[in-house]
Design a protein around this motif. Sequence first.
Motif, short mmCIF file in Angstrom:
data_model
loop_
_atom_site.label_atom_id
_atom_site.label_comp_id
_atom_site.label_asym_id
_atom_site.label_seq_id
_atom_site.Cartn_x
_atom_site.Cartn_y
_atom_site.Cartn_z
N ILE A 120 0.82 -1.21 0.00
CA ILE A 120 0.00 0.00 0.00
C ILE A 120 0.86 1.27 0.00
CG2 ILE A 120 -1.68 1.35 1.31
CD1 ILE A 120 -2.79 -1.34 2.35
N GLU A 121 1.80 1.32 0.94
CA GLU A 121 2.53 2.58 1.15
C GLU A 121 3.73 2.77 0.22
OE1 GLU A 121 3.50 3.16 5.23
OE2 GLU A 121 1.44 2.85 5.93
N LEU A 122 4.21 1.70 -0.40
CA LEU A 122 5.32 1.82 -1.33
C LEU A 122 4.89 1.52 -2.76
CD1 LEU A 122 8.35 2.18 -1.97
CD2 LEU A 122 8.64 -0.27 -1.48
N ASP A 123 4.36 0.32 -2.97
CA ASP A 123 4.05 -0.12 -4.33
C ASP A 123 2.94 0.71 -4.95
OD1 ASP A 123 4.55 -2.18 -6.44
OD2 ASP A 123 2.41 -2.55 -6.12
N GLU A 124 1.79 0.77 -4.30
CA GLU A 124 0.65 1.49 -4.88
C GLU A 124 0.82 3.00 -4.78
OE1 GLU A 124 -3.00 0.00 -3.27
OE2 GLU A 124 -2.69 -2.02 -4.10
N ALA A 125 1.56 3.48 -3.78
CA ALA A 125 1.73 4.92 -3.59
C ALA A 125 2.76 5.51 -4.55
CB ALA A 125 2.13 5.22 -2.15
N TYR A 126 3.83 4.74 -4.86
CA TYR A 126 4.92 5.31 -5.66
C TYR A 126 5.34 4.45 -6.85
CZ TYR A 126 5.46 8.20 -1.48
OH TYR A 126 5.22 9.06 -0.44
N GLN A 181 4.09 1.92 -8.63
CA GLN A 181 3.19 1.70 -9.76
C GLN A 181 3.16 2.91 -10.70
OE1 GLN A 181 1.44 -1.10 -10.85
NE2 GLN A 181 2.85 -2.00 -9.37
N SER A 182 3.18 4.10 -10.11
CA SER A 182 3.19 5.32 -10.94
C SER A 182 4.50 5.43 -11.71
CB SER A 182 3.00 6.56 -10.06
OG SER A 182 1.74 6.53 -9.43
N ILE A 183 5.60 5.14 -11.04
CA ILE A 183 6.91 5.19 -11.70
C ILE A 183 6.98 4.19 -12.85
CG2 ILE A 183 9.39 4.76 -11.39
CD1 ILE A 183 9.05 5.78 -8.51
N LEU A 184 6.49 2.97 -12.60
CA LEU A 184 6.53 1.94 -13.63
C LEU A 184 5.66 2.30 -14.84
CD1 LEU A 184 6.45 -1.40 -11.58
CD2 LEU A 184 8.35 -0.45 -12.91
N SER A 185 4.55 3.00 -14.59
CA SER A 185 3.69 3.39 -15.70
C SER A 185 4.41 4.36 -16.63
CB SER A 185 2.40 4.02 -15.19
OG SER A 185 2.65 5.25 -14.53
#
Length: 390
Positions: free
Chosen positions: A141-147, A149-153
């Motif tokens: 929640i606090e790392l993957d979905e917060a940061y 995932q956006s970077i990977l997109s």
Amino acid sequence: MFPDFNRWSLPLLILVIQGLVFVVLLFSRYFKKKHLSDLFLGLILLLTCYAQICYTLGFLGWYNEFRTTKINYFLINIGVALAPLIFLYIKSITTSNFRFKTSYWWHFALAFVIIMYRFSIYTYDALQPGFNDTQNGILKIELDEAYIQSILSYIETPFMLLYLAFTFQLFYSYRKKIIQYFSNTYKLELNWILSFLILFSLSFLYGTIQDIIGSRFMDLGYQQRWWLNLFMAIITLYVGIKGYFTDTTKLNKLDFTFTPKTIGIPEDTNDFEEKSISNNDIDTVKYLMETDKAYLNPELNLSDLAQLAKMTRGQLSETINSGFNKNFNDFVNEYRVNAFKSMLKEDKHKQLSLLGIAQECGFNSKATFNRVFKKLTNYSPTEYLKSQLN
């Protein structure tokens, strides 16, 4: 209630299952015959089917039934692996004697990093208290979905564009190359591969636009995103069917060992003193075409004609390109078109169909005949016949 078969889940489920059937078939054939193209295509289908699982399970009611499912940890951005696989698949069927080199593993470096990262955050979250009572842990929640995932997109889009550009370049380079080697190219043109690349590019564009709209303008739910997944599932099935039932292994035997318009390596391994173009070379080729009518062989290729002319492929290619100012394909097919015209003057069309006459002249497909005839005469065969009768 799981499973919930409805108008959203059922089409995706059917297509995904059919896609997985072709995965099994391709992998089975790979283990029997060791054709790398089967392995690459099987992996492409497996990844695209894997990408549909999230939405298929969602519409089947998985997330409502299993509130603490951990599947989100393993729904990885497949584009970073899919794009290199498509590139290598095209390379494997358009490159003579293709072998997988150790350096090719670098194409998947980013994919391996993402997989290791996902397993790392899963391992960490799994060790935290209360993990079994929730769907996503603290790092998810606090790392993957917060940061992340956006970077990977932002990384995935240019990554895909780069590989698509390389793949299209590779494919069109192959298309340009075969006309220097073969007189009838229709069966070698791989039109279904071009269709696949175009469809995949459109789906990528669709997905990119969808992500932009979903992140900046409005929240897109499962049903709005369903269409892209349906489109991808259909493409997956199309590629599976065509890839499995089309024999592409013969292309791996094509021998592109010299660059046209240069004197190349002889067919045999004996040392050979290179010779420049001479009038004698031109006369030899003319004799083979005009007297021996070598063009009547529908499978005639550069190697065949070179053996008849007692030249290397490189010498023959140079003779045709420079001596006749044509590539091999146009050179041979011009003789076939002229032979077709001669047969029409002899009223052969009263005994045979136009396609039958074309086959008598060395063409082996209606598509090649129509395209070549139009290119060289600016008429379709039927239009040309009418013009001669008037």
